[in-house]
Structure formats: structure tokens, C-alpha cells
Write a protein that holds these residues in place. Structure first.
Motif, PDB file in Angstrom:
ATOM      1  N   GLY A 111       1.054  -1.000   0.544  1.00 49.13           N
ATOM      2  CA  GLY A 111       0.184  -0.455   0.168  1.00 49.13           C
ATOM      3  C   GLY A 111       0.530   1.501  -0.052  1.00 49.13           C
ATOM      4  N   GLY A 112       1.959   1.528   0.137  1.00 46.52           N
ATOM      5  CA  GLY A 112       2.851   3.064   0.677  1.00 46.52           C
ATOM      6  C   GLY A 112       4.216   3.082   0.144  1.00 46.52           C
ATOM      7  N   THR A 113       3.815   2.231  -1.189  1.00 45.41           N
ATOM      8  CA  THR A 113       5.068   1.858  -2.345  1.00 45.41           C
ATOM      9  C   THR A 113       5.357   3.408  -2.697  1.00 45.41           C
ATOM     10  N   VAL A 114       6.577   2.968  -2.717  1.00 48.12           N
ATOM     11  CA  VAL A 114       7.642   4.593  -3.665  1.00 48.12           C
ATOM     12  C   VAL A 114       7.997   4.188  -4.824  1.00 48.12           C
ATOM     13  N   SER A 115       8.842   2.940  -4.667  1.00 46.54           N
ATOM     14  CA  SER A 115       9.736   2.276  -5.664  1.00 46.54           C
ATOM     15  C   SER A 115      10.009   0.751  -5.417  1.00 46.54           C
ATOM     16  N   ALA A 116       9.513   0.197  -6.133  1.00 43.82           N
ATOM     17  CA  ALA A 116       9.585  -1.187  -5.827  1.00 43.82           C
ATOM     18  C   ALA A 116      11.445  -1.442  -5.881  1.00 43.82           C
ATOM     19  N   ILE A 117      12.014  -1.309  -7.007  1.00 39.09           N
ATOM     20  CA  ILE A 117      13.535  -1.733  -6.469  1.00 39.09           C
ATOM     21  C   ILE A 117      14.678  -0.047  -7.064  1.00 39.09           C
ATOM     22  N   TYR A 118      14.819   0.353  -5.941  1.00 38.84           N
ATOM     23  CA  TYR A 118      15.294   1.994  -6.300  1.00 38.84           C
ATOM     24  C   TYR A 118      16.899   1.857  -5.957  1.00 38.84           C
ATOM     25  N   VAL A 119      17.294   2.584  -6.898  1.00 36.45           N
ATOM     26  CA  VAL A 119      18.944   2.348  -7.008  1.00 36.45           C
ATOM     27  C   VAL A 119      19.311   4.426  -7.356  1.00 36.45           C
ATOM     28  N   ASN A 120      20.318   4.259  -6.257  1.00 38.93           N
ATOM     29  CA  ASN A 120      20.689   6.033  -6.159  1.00 38.93           C
ATOM     30  C   ASN A 120      22.260   5.433  -6.504  1.00 38.93           C
ATOM     31  N   TYR A 121      23.232   6.423  -6.550  1.00 34.75           N
ATOM     32  CA  TYR A 121      24.524   6.506  -6.845  1.00 34.75           C
ATOM     33  C   TYR A 121      25.091   4.508  -6.778  1.00 34.75           C
ATOM     34  N   SER A 122      24.888   4.106  -7.855  1.00 38.24           N
ATOM     35  CA  SER A 122      24.915   2.410  -7.279  1.00 38.24           C
ATOM     36  C   SER A 122      25.081   1.743  -8.497  1.00 38.24           C
ATOM     37  N   PRO A 123      25.795   2.084  -9.785  1.00 38.11           N
ATOM     38  CA  PRO A 123      25.735   1.655 -10.212  1.00 38.11           C
ATOM     39  C   PRO A 123      25.627   0.070 -10.928  1.00 38.11           C
ATOM     40  N   ALA A 124      24.693   0.065 -11.629  1.00 43.24           N
ATOM     41  CA  ALA A 124      24.182  -1.516 -10.793  1.00 43.24           C
ATOM     42  C   ALA A 124      23.530  -2.516 -12.800  1.00 43.24           C
ATOM     43  N   LYS A 125      24.167  -3.953 -12.608  1.00 46.45           N
ATOM     44  CA  LYS A 125      23.403  -4.748 -13.436  1.00 46.45           C
ATOM     45  C   LYS A 125      22.305  -4.880 -12.796  1.00 46.45           C
ATOM     46  N   LEU A 126      20.813  -4.495 -13.501  1.00 48.49           N
ATOM     47  CA  LEU A 126      19.284  -4.955 -13.149  1.00 48.49           C
ATOM     48  C   LEU A 126      18.837  -6.153 -14.767  1.00 48.49           C
ATOM     49  N   ILE A 127      18.759  -7.639 -14.232  1.00 47.43           N
ATOM     50  CA  ILE A 127      18.298  -8.174 -15.309  1.00 47.43           C
ATOM     51  C   ILE A 127      17.050  -9.301 -14.430  1.00 47.43           C
ATOM     52  N   ASN A 128      16.258  -8.780 -15.383  1.00 42.60           N
ATOM     53  CA  ASN A 128      15.402 -10.042 -15.649  1.00 42.60           C
ATOM     54  C   ASN A 128      14.627  -9.978 -13.649  1.00 42.60           C
ATOM     55  N   ASN A 129      14.543  -8.936 -13.575  1.00 38.28           N
ATOM     56  CA  ASN A 129      13.491  -9.095 -12.112  1.00 38.28           C
ATOM     57  C   ASN A 129      12.330  -8.471 -12.657  1.00 38.28           C
ATOM     58  N   THR A 130      11.656  -9.259 -11.741  1.00 42.38           N
ATOM     59  CA  THR A 130       9.760  -9.087 -12.071  1.00 42.38           C
ATOM     60  C   THR A 130       9.600  -8.112 -10.920  1.00 42.38           C
ATOM     61  N   VAL A 131       8.369  -6.777 -11.299  1.00 38.67           N
ATOM     62  CA  VAL A 131       7.843  -5.830 -10.587  1.00 38.67           C
ATOM     63  C   VAL A 131       6.577  -5.761 -10.696  1.00 38.67           C
ATOM     64  N   ASN A 132       5.880  -6.513  -9.952  1.00 43.41           N
ATOM     65  CA  ASN A 132       4.544  -6.286 -10.013  1.00 43.41           C
ATOM     66  C   ASN A 132       4.140  -4.859  -9.271  1.00 43.41           C
ATOM     67  N   LEU A 133       2.832  -4.400  -9.474  1.00 39.33           N
ATOM     68  CA  LEU A 133       2.548  -2.882  -8.697  1.00 39.33           C
ATOM     69  C   LEU A 133       0.676  -2.287  -8.526  1.00 39.33           C
ATOM     70  N   ASN A 139       0.693   6.525  -7.573  1.00 40.48           N
ATOM     71  CA  ASN A 139       1.920   7.398  -8.097  1.00 40.48           C
ATOM     72  C   ASN A 139       3.068   6.637  -7.797  1.00 40.48           C
ATOM     73  N   ARG A 140       3.903   5.429  -8.214  1.00 41.36           N
ATOM     74  CA  ARG A 140       4.909   4.769  -7.857  1.00 41.36           C
ATOM     75  C   ARG A 140       5.217   4.074  -9.046  1.00 41.36           C
ATOM     76  N   HIS A 141       6.688   4.080  -8.545  1.00 41.90           N
ATOM     77  CA  HIS A 141       7.314   3.909 -10.125  1.00 41.90           C
ATOM     78  C   HIS A 141       8.076   2.573  -9.354  1.00 41.90           C
ATOM     79  N   GLY A 142       7.922   1.422 -10.897  1.00 38.62           N
ATOM     80  CA  GLY A 142       8.298  -0.151 -10.415  1.00 38.62           C
ATOM     81  C   GLY A 142      10.248  -0.172 -10.525  1.00 38.62           C
ATOM     82  N   ILE A 143      11.056   0.817 -11.164  1.00 40.15           N
ATOM     83  CA  ILE A 143      11.852   0.861 -11.239  1.00 40.15           C
ATOM     84  C   ILE A 143      12.854   1.508 -10.735  1.00 40.15           C
ATOM     85  N   HIS A 144      13.766   2.480 -10.393  1.00 35.86           N
ATOM     86  CA  HIS A 144      13.679   4.123 -10.040  1.00 35.86           C
ATOM     87  C   HIS A 144      15.575   3.735 -10.371  1.00 35.86           C
TER      88      HIS A 144
END
Length: 201
Positions: A111-133, A139-144
């Protein structure tokens, strides 16, 4: 491993300044699932952190990795279920010079989701992830991804609840993000770019 490992605790697992290898745990109604910070290979040589195949039902942060330096962090095959008060499923902040992988994880919003996956100042490899909103506010983000140049987003899928306010992928101030084969379904906005973003699609 493989049984109900944690229930009704504030922080299930906290690792600060060492190595985190956590796999096949069940965490039910915890405030925070796994918290990894200050892991560094500067003084003691190569470090490999693995967060693998955990099931976490939480009310604040599911996996929180922050202020790690020059280490490898593998986050994969985790099942994260966000409670009514949780804002971030996976929160990856200030992980500098790391090999950071998030692969084949599933995040289901609350109910309170802002971002399911949040990445900041962290270069990353995001592969084959599944997000259900599908539940919670629109008003929220799946992958930010913010301030994380040279990140890779490949074959991730975000499904919204059909509302106009949700954004599947939000990329902010992140140069040279390589994006391929990502899918946005039933979201108000599929891909949103802000700030300096010269991305490869």
C-alpha cells in the motif's frame, strides 16, 4: 534455511563492515529484511556478497544495501512482498566501485510503495527482475535508477494496476544506461527520463 527463519522482528539480518552470504531464509512480517553496509575490499582483498533465494515479507525495506565500496554484491532469486507500510522493496544506495547485480528477483508492491527497486549512486546490472505494482497507490515507480551511470537494465518486467500515475521505469541523471528487452504493462508511463540521460536503448 528452508524453514521459517524470522518472524515479527525489526531487522532480520544486519551485516556492517563484513561479508554477507544469506540464502534460502524465510522472513515473515519483519520491518526490515536484509541490511548490508560498509562492506569494503580496500583493506582485506576481494569480497563477494551473496543474497540469494530468500523470501521476505516486510513493512519497510526488503533488501537495503548502502555505503559499500569496491566489492561484489549479488542479489538474485529473492521473493520480496511489500507490506502496507513499506516504501522500497530493494534500496541500493551509495555503493561505489562495486560489481552490483540484481537478477531474477520478484517484487510485489504494497500500500505504501514508492519504488519497488530503487538504485541511487550505485551503478548496477538489473537483469530479469519482475515487479508487480497491482496493489497500493498509483503514483509509484517500478524500477527507479538515479545518478548511476553505466548501469544495465535488461529483460526486466513491470506490471501496473492500470492507473495513470504509475511509472514502470524512471531513469534520472544517469548517463549511458544500457536498456534492452524491458517490458512495461498497465502503467501510466512506461519509460520516464529526467536530467542528463544519454542512454543506449
Amino acid at each position: 534455511n528452508g524453514s521459517l527463519s524470522f518472524s515479527n522482528v525489526t531487522n532480520a539480518i544486519v551485516e556492517s563492515g563484513g561479508v554477507c552470504n544469506v540464502r534460502e531464509n524465510n522472513m515473515y512480517q519483519v520491518t526490515n529484511g536484509i541490511m548490508l553496509s560498509n562492506s569494503s575490499s580496500i583493506w582485506i582483498g576481494p569480497i563477494f556478497n551473496n543474497i540469494n533465494s530468500n523470501k521476505i515479507n516486510f513493512n519497510n525495506y526488503g533488501i537495503y544495501a548502502y555505503s559499500n565500496n569496491s566489492v561484489e554484491i549479488n542479489i538474485q532469486l529473492n521473493d520480496l512482498n511489500m507490506g502496507s507500510g513499506s516504501k522500497f522493496g530493494m534500496y541500493l544506495l551509495n555503493n561505489l566501485n562495486c560489481n552490483l547485480f540484481a537478477k531474477a528477483n520478484t517484487v510485489t508492491s504494497g500500500g505504501g510503495t514508492v519504488s519497488a527497486i530503487y538504485v541511487n549512486y550505485s551503478p548496477a546490472k538489473l537483469i530479469n527482475n519482475t515487479v508487480n505494482l497491482s496493489s497500493g497507490p498509483s503514483n509509484r515507480h517500478g524500477i527507479h535508477v538515479a545518478n548511476s551511470e553505466n548501469s544495465i537494465l535488461s529483460c526486466n518486467g513491470v506490471t501496473g494496476n492500470g492507473g495513470t500515475g504509475s511509472t514502470a521505469f524512471w531513469i534520472g541523471s544517469s548517463e549511458m544506461v544500457n536498456m534492452e528487452c524491458n517490458q512495461a504493462l498497465s502503467c501510466g508511463t512506461g519509460f520516464y527520463f529526467s536530467g542528463g540521460c544519454h542512454n543506449l536503448n
